[in-house]
Write a protein that holds these residues in place. Structure first.
Motif, PDB file in Angstrom:
ATOM      1  N   GLU A   1       0.813  -1.220   0.000  1.00  0.00           N
ATOM      2  CA  GLU A   1       0.000   0.000   0.000  1.00  0.00           C
ATOM      3  C   GLU A   1       0.843   1.266   0.000  1.00  0.00           C
ATOM      4  O   GLU A   1       0.330   2.367  -0.203  1.00  0.00           O
ATOM      5  CB  GLU A   1      -0.936  -0.002   1.200  1.00  0.00           C
ATOM      6  CG  GLU A   1      -1.956  -1.133   1.179  1.00  0.00           C
ATOM      7  CD  GLU A   1      -2.874  -1.083   2.396  1.00  0.00           C
ATOM      8  OE1 GLU A   1      -3.607  -0.088   2.511  1.00  0.00           O
ATOM      9  OE2 GLU A   1      -2.837  -2.013   3.201  1.00  0.00           O
ATOM     10  N   ALA A   2       2.144   1.131   0.252  1.00  0.00           N
ATOM     11  CA  ALA A   2       3.011   2.299   0.340  1.00  0.00           C
ATOM     12  C   ALA A   2       3.399   2.798  -1.048  1.00  0.00           C
ATOM     13  O   ALA A   2       3.420   2.041  -2.017  1.00  0.00           O
ATOM     14  CB  ALA A   2       4.256   1.966   1.144  1.00  0.00           C
ATOM     15  N   ARG A   3       3.719   4.086  -1.140  1.00  0.00           N
ATOM     16  CA  ARG A   3       4.349   4.637  -2.329  1.00  0.00           C
ATOM     17  C   ARG A   3       5.864   4.551  -2.130  1.00  0.00           C
ATOM     18  O   ARG A   3       6.362   4.683  -1.002  1.00  0.00           O
ATOM     19  CB  ARG A   3       3.937   6.087  -2.528  1.00  0.00           C
ATOM     20  CG  ARG A   3       2.443   6.287  -2.729  1.00  0.00           C
ATOM     21  CD  ARG A   3       1.985   5.737  -4.082  1.00  0.00           C
ATOM     22  NE  ARG A   3       0.541   5.861  -4.243  1.00  0.00           N
ATOM     23  CZ  ARG A   3      -0.051   6.918  -4.779  1.00  0.00           C
ATOM     24  NH1 ARG A   3       0.674   7.946  -5.192  1.00  0.00           N
ATOM     25  NH2 ARG A   3      -1.367   6.951  -4.906  1.00  0.00           N
ATOM     26  N   SER A   4       6.598   4.366  -3.212  1.00  0.00           N
ATOM     27  CA  SER A   4       8.048   4.240  -3.073  1.00  0.00           C
ATOM     28  C   SER A   4       8.751   4.654  -4.348  1.00  0.00           C
ATOM     29  O   SER A   4       8.134   4.740  -5.424  1.00  0.00           O
ATOM     30  CB  SER A   4       8.438   2.807  -2.704  1.00  0.00           C
ATOM     31  OG  SER A   4       8.169   1.918  -3.765  1.00  0.00           O
ATOM     32  N   ARG A   5      10.033   4.917  -4.213  1.00  0.00           N
ATOM     33  CA  ARG A   5      10.900   5.159  -5.359  1.00  0.00           C
ATOM     34  C   ARG A   5      12.302   4.706  -4.981  1.00  0.00           C
ATOM     35  O   ARG A   5      12.680   4.759  -3.797  1.00  0.00           O
ATOM     36  CB  ARG A   5      10.898   6.631  -5.763  1.00  0.00           C
ATOM     37  CG  ARG A   5      11.469   7.584  -4.745  1.00  0.00           C
ATOM     38  CD  ARG A   5      11.314   9.045  -5.147  1.00  0.00           C
ATOM     39  NE  ARG A   5      12.047   9.362  -6.361  1.00  0.00           N
ATOM     40  CZ  ARG A   5      11.983  10.550  -6.980  1.00  0.00           C
ATOM     41  NH1 ARG A   5      11.183  11.492  -6.496  1.00  0.00           N
ATOM     42  NH2 ARG A   5      12.682  10.782  -8.059  1.00  0.00           N
ATOM     43  N   PRO A   6      13.106   4.234  -5.945  1.00  0.00           N
ATOM     44  CA  PRO A   6      14.467   3.800  -5.622  1.00  0.00           C
ATOM     45  C   PRO A   6      15.301   4.963  -5.084  1.00  0.00           C
ATOM     46  O   PRO A   6      15.196   6.096  -5.570  1.00  0.00           O
ATOM     47  CB  PRO A   6      15.017   3.300  -6.961  1.00  0.00           C
ATOM     48  CG  PRO A   6      13.815   3.037  -7.800  1.00  0.00           C
ATOM     49  CD  PRO A   6      12.780   4.036  -7.366  1.00  0.00           C
ATOM     50  N   ALA A   7      16.102   4.675  -4.080  1.00  0.00           N
ATOM     51  CA  ALA A   7      17.009   5.682  -3.534  1.00  0.00           C
ATOM     52  C   ALA A   7      18.430   5.440  -4.041  1.00  0.00           C
ATOM     53  O   ALA A   7      19.010   6.288  -4.712  1.00  0.00           O
ATOM     54  CB  ALA A   7      16.975   5.664  -2.010  1.00  0.00           C
ATOM     55  N   PHE A   8      18.997   4.277  -3.740  1.00  0.00           N
ATOM     56  CA  PHE A   8      20.314   3.930  -4.268  1.00  0.00           C
ATOM     57  C   PHE A   8      20.519   2.426  -4.129  1.00  0.00           C
ATOM     58  O   PHE A   8      19.802   1.748  -3.404  1.00  0.00           O
ATOM     59  CB  PHE A   8      21.438   4.696  -3.565  1.00  0.00           C
ATOM     60  CG  PHE A   8      21.535   4.469  -2.079  1.00  0.00           C
ATOM     61  CD1 PHE A   8      22.361   3.478  -1.548  1.00  0.00           C
ATOM     62  CD2 PHE A   8      20.815   5.258  -1.189  1.00  0.00           C
ATOM     63  CE1 PHE A   8      22.456   3.281  -0.187  1.00  0.00           C
ATOM     64  CE2 PHE A   8      20.903   5.065   0.183  1.00  0.00           C
ATOM     65  CZ  PHE A   8      21.722   4.071   0.680  1.00  0.00           C
ATOM     66  N   THR A   9      21.497   1.916  -4.875  1.00  0.00           N
ATOM     67  CA  THR A   9      21.867   0.504  -4.823  1.00  0.00           C
ATOM     68  C   THR A   9      23.243   0.393  -4.182  1.00  0.00           C
ATOM     69  O   THR A   9      24.138   1.191  -4.469  1.00  0.00           O
ATOM     70  CB  THR A   9      21.888  -0.111  -6.240  1.00  0.00           C
ATOM     71  OG1 THR A   9      20.574  -0.021  -6.801  1.00  0.00           O
ATOM     72  CG2 THR A   9      22.303  -1.581  -6.190  1.00  0.00           C
TER      73      THR A   9
END
Length: 299
Positions: free
Chosen positions: A159-167
């Motif tokens: 249910e959360a929104r997300s986006r990649p931060a770093f690898t």
């Protein structure tokens, strides 16, 4: 009585009364007099056809009906608060907002000083609260607005929104002067050494590297398990143990340990930004996310 004929102040009063179970403290929270709060309680009792607060010894306690109302009430008030925020301009140079960011201790160690400088320059009156990562309660914290953003790895919150931060990948750390420090680390040397393994859940002795080694028909000896990457350099610096730590963490401990690449393809993990959908269009939250996203792109 119909709530349409009432006022949102009644619901704010109910929220304060149920939180404190005390008329005086609820009045103080909302900045009204005790008689005014008592009048609000009388109206609320009529509206819900329930005492809401009932005497128990020398104090008041919420009735079962009131407790059943409380969670829904707070959810609706948060939604109304979000509605107001989303239609208000955000001015970072004057805001006194507290931004609350959850992350693991490794991510806090890596990012907190840089984020503090970043936000401090753009929003000099804002405050930052860096909170510890508790996987079991993360969604609840986001849902209840106890947290603005989470920087976490390996979490699945549909249910959360997300986006990649770093690898991130791993490097091997060892003490300065270690017998393996003067040349390229071989697989044989890696497997022959004693190892420290960081197990965030606590007490584990098998990690991602062990799965890679198993695929090569190899294994290592994990002698020590620690709950935090931040504890590993101090132990490694005083022993002949090796340890795998996130590569971006290594420069923070260059005085006490040296490092080298893994003698096999390093496992990798992703760190993601997560937030509750309620905050998607909140101007202050949009601003915070953009500040972090721009910064993380250059990490």
């Amino acid at each position: 009585m119909d709530i349409k004929q009432g006022d949102i102040g009644l619901l704010l009063a109910l929220d304060a009364l149920l939180e404190h179970e005390n008329v005086s403290r609820a009045a103080a929270q909302l900045g009204v007099s005790q008689p005014a709060m008592s009048a609000q309680l009388k109206r609320l009792r009529h509206l819900f056809n329930d005492p809401l607060l009932t005497p128990s010894g020398r104090r008041l306690v919420a009735t079962s009906r009131a407790r059943a109302l409380q969670d829904d009430l707070r959810g609706h008030l948060r939604d109304l608060d979000a509605l107001v925020r989303e239609n208000s301009a955000f001015e970072p140079d004057v805001t006194r907002k507290t931004f609350r960011i959850v992350a693991t201790d490794y991510v806090h160690a890596l990012l907190a000083p840089k984020v503090e400088d970043l936000i401090g320059r753009a929003a000099p009156h804002a405050r930052l609260s860096f909170l510890s990562f508790e996987p079991r309660s993360l969604w609840t914290s986001l849902e209840e607005d106890a947290v603005d953003l989470a920087l976490v790895s390996g979490m699945v919150l549909p249910e959360a929104r997300s986006r990649p931060a770093f690898t991130e990948n791993f490097r091997v750390i060892m003490r300065h002067g270690h017998p393996f420090a003067d040349a390229e680390l071989s697989l044989e040397q890696f497997c022959s050494a004693r190892h420290v393994l960081v197990s965030p859940e606590g007490g584990g002795f098998v990690g991602a590297a062990d799965k890679v080694l198993a695929g090569l028909g190899l294994k290592r000896r994990v002698a020590v398990s620690l709950p935090s990457f931040l504890l590993a350099p101090a132990l490694v610096a005083r022993t002949d143990n090796l340890c795998l730590v996130p590569g971006r963490l290594v420069p923070l401990f260059a005085d006490s340990v040296t490092s080298c690449p893994t003698p096999f393809d390093s496992p990798v993990f992703d760190v993601d930004l997560m937030w509750h959908p309620r905050r998607q269009n909140d101007p202050s939250h949009v601003w915070l996310r953009q500040q972090l996203a721009d910064f993380l792109r250059g990490l």
